[in-house]
Every structure is written in structure tokens, then in C-alpha cells.
Design a protein around this motif. Sequence first.
Motif, mmCIF file in Angstrom:
data_model
loop_
_atom_site.group_PDB
_atom_site.id
_atom_site.type_symbol
_atom_site.label_atom_id
_atom_site.label_comp_id
_atom_site.label_asym_id
_atom_site.label_seq_id
_atom_site.Cartn_x
_atom_site.Cartn_y
_atom_site.Cartn_z
ATOM 1 N N ARG A 67 15.200 -6.888 -28.184
ATOM 2 C CA ARG A 67 13.741 -7.028 -28.147
ATOM 3 C C ARG A 67 13.199 -6.916 -26.733
ATOM 4 N NH1 ARG A 67 14.759 -11.197 -32.108
ATOM 5 N NH2 ARG A 67 14.823 -12.769 -30.480
ATOM 6 N N THR A 68 11.976 -6.434 -26.648
ATOM 7 C CA THR A 68 11.275 -6.419 -25.371
ATOM 8 C C THR A 68 10.686 -7.804 -25.105
ATOM 9 O OG1 THR A 68 9.186 -5.772 -26.385
ATOM 10 C CG2 THR A 68 10.683 -3.983 -25.705
ATOM 11 N N LYS A 69 10.061 -7.974 -23.931
ATOM 12 C CA LYS A 69 9.433 -9.260 -23.624
ATOM 13 C C LYS A 69 8.295 -9.546 -24.596
ATOM 14 C CE LYS A 69 10.505 -9.583 -18.740
ATOM 15 N NZ LYS A 69 9.975 -9.743 -17.391
ATOM 16 N N ALA A 70 7.526 -8.508 -24.918
ATOM 17 C CA ALA A 70 6.427 -8.694 -25.880
ATOM 18 C C ALA A 70 6.983 -9.031 -27.256
ATOM 19 C CB ALA A 70 5.559 -7.451 -25.945
ATOM 20 N N GLY A 71 8.061 -8.368 -27.638
ATOM 21 C CA GLY A 71 8.702 -8.674 -28.916
ATOM 22 C C GLY A 71 9.236 -10.084 -28.960
ATOM 23 N N GLU A 72 9.774 -10.550 -27.843
ATOM 24 C CA GLU A 72 10.300 -11.916 -27.772
ATOM 25 C C GLU A 72 9.167 -12.937 -27.899
ATOM 26 O OE1 GLU A 72 13.139 -14.722 -27.808
ATOM 27 O OE2 GLU A 72 13.519 -12.574 -27.773
ATOM 28 N N LYS A 73 8.033 -12.672 -27.261
ATOM 29 C CA LYS A 73 6.875 -13.572 -27.383
ATOM 30 C C LYS A 73 6.360 -13.589 -28.819
ATOM 31 C CE LYS A 73 6.483 -15.050 -23.227
ATOM 32 N NZ LYS A 73 6.804 -16.434 -22.922
ATOM 33 N N LEU A 74 6.372 -12.426 -29.479
ATOM 34 C CA LEU A 74 5.931 -12.344 -30.861
ATOM 35 C C LEU A 74 6.861 -13.148 -31.776
ATOM 36 C CD1 LEU A 74 3.739 -10.981 -32.585
ATOM 37 C CD2 LEU A 74 5.349 -9.111 -32.964
ATOM 38 N N VAL A 75 8.146 -13.044 -31.535
ATOM 39 C CA VAL A 75 9.124 -13.810 -32.321
ATOM 40 C C VAL A 75 8.923 -15.311 -32.091
ATOM 41 C CG1 VAL A 75 11.592 -14.359 -32.531
ATOM 42 C CG2 VAL A 75 10.839 -11.986 -32.502
ATOM 43 N N GLU A 76 8.685 -15.706 -30.835
ATOM 44 C CA GLU A 76 8.436 -17.123 -30.548
ATOM 45 C C GLU A 76 7.194 -17.620 -31.279
ATOM 46 O OE1 GLU A 76 8.384 -18.088 -26.390
ATOM 47 O OE2 GLU A 76 10.275 -17.048 -26.038
ATOM 48 N N PHE A 77 6.134 -16.790 -31.316
ATOM 49 C CA PHE A 77 4.924 -17.189 -32.037
ATOM 50 C C PHE A 77 5.214 -17.337 -33.525
ATOM 51 C CE2 PHE A 77 1.329 -15.957 -34.705
ATOM 52 C CZ PHE A 77 0.465 -16.987 -34.401
ATOM 53 N N PHE A 78 5.934 -16.387 -34.099
ATOM 54 C CA PHE A 78 6.229 -16.473 -35.530
ATOM 55 C C PHE A 78 7.124 -17.668 -35.857
ATOM 56 C CE2 PHE A 78 4.997 -11.886 -35.890
ATOM 57 C CZ PHE A 78 3.925 -12.118 -36.734
ATOM 58 N N ILE A 79 8.036 -18.006 -34.968
ATOM 59 C CA ILE A 79 8.866 -19.194 -35.179
ATOM 60 C C ILE A 79 7.987 -20.450 -35.161
ATOM 61 C CG2 ILE A 79 10.615 -20.680 -34.104
ATOM 62 C CD1 ILE A 79 12.109 -18.125 -33.317
ATOM 63 N N ALA A 80 7.113 -20.538 -34.170
ATOM 64 C CA ALA A 80 6.218 -21.694 -34.082
ATOM 65 C C ALA A 80 5.298 -21.760 -35.302
ATOM 66 C CB ALA A 80 5.393 -21.627 -32.794
ATOM 67 N N PHE A 81 4.776 -20.603 -35.741
ATOM 68 C CA PHE A 81 3.905 -20.582 -36.915
ATOM 69 C C PHE A 81 4.682 -20.982 -38.168
ATOM 70 C CE2 PHE A 81 1.910 -18.595 -40.588
ATOM 71 C CZ PHE A 81 0.619 -19.107 -40.476
ATOM 72 N N ALA A 82 5.901 -20.476 -38.309
ATOM 73 C CA ALA A 82 6.713 -20.813 -39.484
ATOM 74 C C ALA A 82 7.008 -22.312 -39.535
ATOM 75 C CB ALA A 82 8.016 -20.017 -39.467
ATOM 76 N N ILE A 83 7.281 -22.916 -38.383
ATOM 77 C CA ILE A 83 7.542 -24.350 -38.340
ATOM 78 C C ILE A 83 6.278 -25.123 -38.705
ATOM 79 C CG2 ILE A 83 8.092 -26.273 -36.791
ATOM 80 C CD1 ILE A 83 9.979 -24.260 -35.345
ATOM 81 N N ALA A 84 5.142 -24.721 -38.139
ATOM 82 C CA ALA A 84 3.872 -25.383 -38.465
ATOM 83 C C ALA A 84 3.547 -25.202 -39.945
ATOM 84 C CB ALA A 84 2.746 -24.825 -37.590
ATOM 85 N N PHE A 85 3.823 -24.019 -40.493
ATOM 86 C CA PHE A 85 3.567 -23.755 -41.908
ATOM 87 C C PHE A 85 4.428 -24.666 -42.786
ATOM 88 C CE2 PHE A 85 4.402 -21.399 -45.858
ATOM 89 C CZ PHE A 85 3.098 -21.240 -46.315
ATOM 90 N N LEU A 86 5.706 -24.784 -42.456
ATOM 91 C CA LEU A 86 6.606 -25.650 -43.241
ATOM 92 C C LEU A 86 6.180 -27.112 -43.162
ATOM 93 C CD1 LEU A 86 10.077 -24.059 -42.438
ATOM 94 C CD2 LEU A 86 8.806 -23.955 -44.591
ATOM 95 N N ILE A 87 5.783 -27.565 -41.991
ATOM 96 C CA ILE A 87 5.335 -28.950 -41.855
ATOM 97 C C ILE A 87 4.033 -29.159 -42.618
ATOM 98 C CG2 ILE A 87 4.417 -30.610 -40.171
ATOM 99 C CD1 ILE A 87 6.740 -29.817 -38.375
ATOM 100 N N TRP A 88 3.137 -28.165 -42.604
ATOM 101 C CA TRP A 88 1.889 -28.264 -43.363
ATOM 102 C C TRP A 88 2.176 -28.346 -44.863
ATOM 103 C CZ3 TRP A 88 -2.709 -29.897 -43.632
ATOM 104 C CH2 TRP A 88 -3.609 -29.418 -44.588
ATOM 105 N N ILE A 89 3.073 -27.491 -45.360
ATOM 106 C CA ILE A 89 3.417 -27.496 -46.789
ATOM 107 C C ILE A 89 4.048 -28.828 -47.176
ATOM 108 C CG2 ILE A 89 4.841 -26.400 -48.570
ATOM 109 C CD1 ILE A 89 2.359 -24.796 -47.686
ATOM 110 N N ALA A 90 4.968 -29.329 -46.351
ATOM 111 C CA ALA A 90 5.598 -30.620 -46.645
ATOM 112 C C ALA A 90 4.568 -31.745 -46.636
ATOM 113 C CB ALA A 90 6.707 -30.905 -45.635
ATOM 114 N N THR A 91 3.615 -31.683 -45.713
ATOM 115 C CA THR A 91 2.564 -32.698 -45.667
ATOM 116 C C THR A 91 1.712 -32.649 -46.926
ATOM 117 O OG1 THR A 91 2.521 -32.584 -43.252
ATOM 118 C CG2 THR A 91 0.603 -33.540 -44.319
ATOM 119 N N VAL A 92 1.382 -31.445 -47.379
ATOM 120 C CA VAL A 92 0.585 -31.298 -48.603
ATOM 121 C C VAL A 92 1.373 -31.808 -49.810
ATOM 122 C CG1 VAL A 92 -0.443 -29.596 -50.186
ATOM 123 C CG2 VAL A 92 -0.844 -29.423 -47.728
ATOM 124 N N LEU A 93 2.663 -31.502 -49.872
ATOM 125 C CA LEU A 93 3.472 -31.915 -51.020
ATOM 126 C C LEU A 93 3.679 -33.428 -51.086
ATOM 127 C CD1 LEU A 93 6.223 -29.129 -51.050
ATOM 128 C CD2 LEU A 93 4.302 -29.410 -52.631
#
Length: 189
Positions: A67-93
Amino acid sequence: MKKWVVRFVSLLVFNIVVLLIVGWLTPARVGWAALWAGIVMTALVIWVKPLVEKWFRSSAAKSAGGRTKAGEKLVEFFIAFAIAFLIWIATVLFTGVSIGGGFFGAVWGYVLPPVILLIGWAIYGAIDDRVEEHAGALYDRATGSRAGTAGSVDTATPPVPSPEAAAGRRELNDGLTDEQRRMLDELGG
């Protein structure tokens, strides 16, 4: 024990505020469930988030070389979003928080809250040391203990300076080291 209590309570208050903002800005219905949802979310953030983040990062590290630096930043954002999404879903459940508002409301109820959580966690990450220091002082006052924190200094007993610190302070006053000062004294008399 104090460190965990202070960290939990300060993050709990912050998460309740973020949940109320989520309820205000999105179709998610938080309401009075904010307290219980804040407790659940805080527990998830403190104990589950680091494990999930470690697992996601180790999975992403396998392909990091391509990955390029931009690709690495994009992956980091998606990881952070996925974690926030999972915590949001668990909170709702696990709480009384609900996502409503029809099809589009449900989409925004699932997509927008994790983004708000990410923004909230970024803000908390920037101010957490000061918040936890203040919460620790409140904890000490409430329990009657006088345990000093890293940021507080007891004014009744000033710290004893080390010999190196005293020498450094003298050097700041006149620009001379102890040896230079001794040699100058020998020359003068």
C-alpha cells in the motif's frame, strides 16, 4: 484501582455526552437509555476495543507492504470506522437505544453514529490526560486521600533538588559550571 475508576468515570461522562449528541443529530433514539448505553459503551471501549483493534491491525499488517501512504491512511480510517461501527451495534443490541426512521433513517442511524463516535473519541484522546487528572483530583477529594498525581505538587513540602539539578540551576544563573566557578575562584584569590 483508582486509575481504573477515574478512567472509567471520565470516559463514561464523555460517552454519555456523545450518545446524547448522537440522539440529537441522527434518527437513533437514545433518550433516557443514555446512562445505561454510556456504561455499556465505556466498558466496550476500555476492554473490548483494544482487542478488536489489535486483531484488525494484525490482519491489515499482512498487506501493508503493497500500500501507498494514502492507502495506509485509508485502511487506518476503515479500521477505526469498523471498530466504531461494531461498538455502536453492540451498544444498540445491549441497551435501550434504538435506530428508527424508515429505510433512510435506518441507514443514517447505522452510518452516522460511528462517525460521531470517531470524532468524539478523537476529541477525548486530545483532552483525556487533563480530564483524568481533574477526575483524579475529584476522586482524591471525595475519598479523603492525599495521593499525589503526576500533575499535582504538594505545596507544603517542596521537592528536594538533586545535586545535579542544583548545579544546573546555578549554571543558569551565571552561565558557569561548578568546575569553571571553582577555577575562577582560585584565580581570584
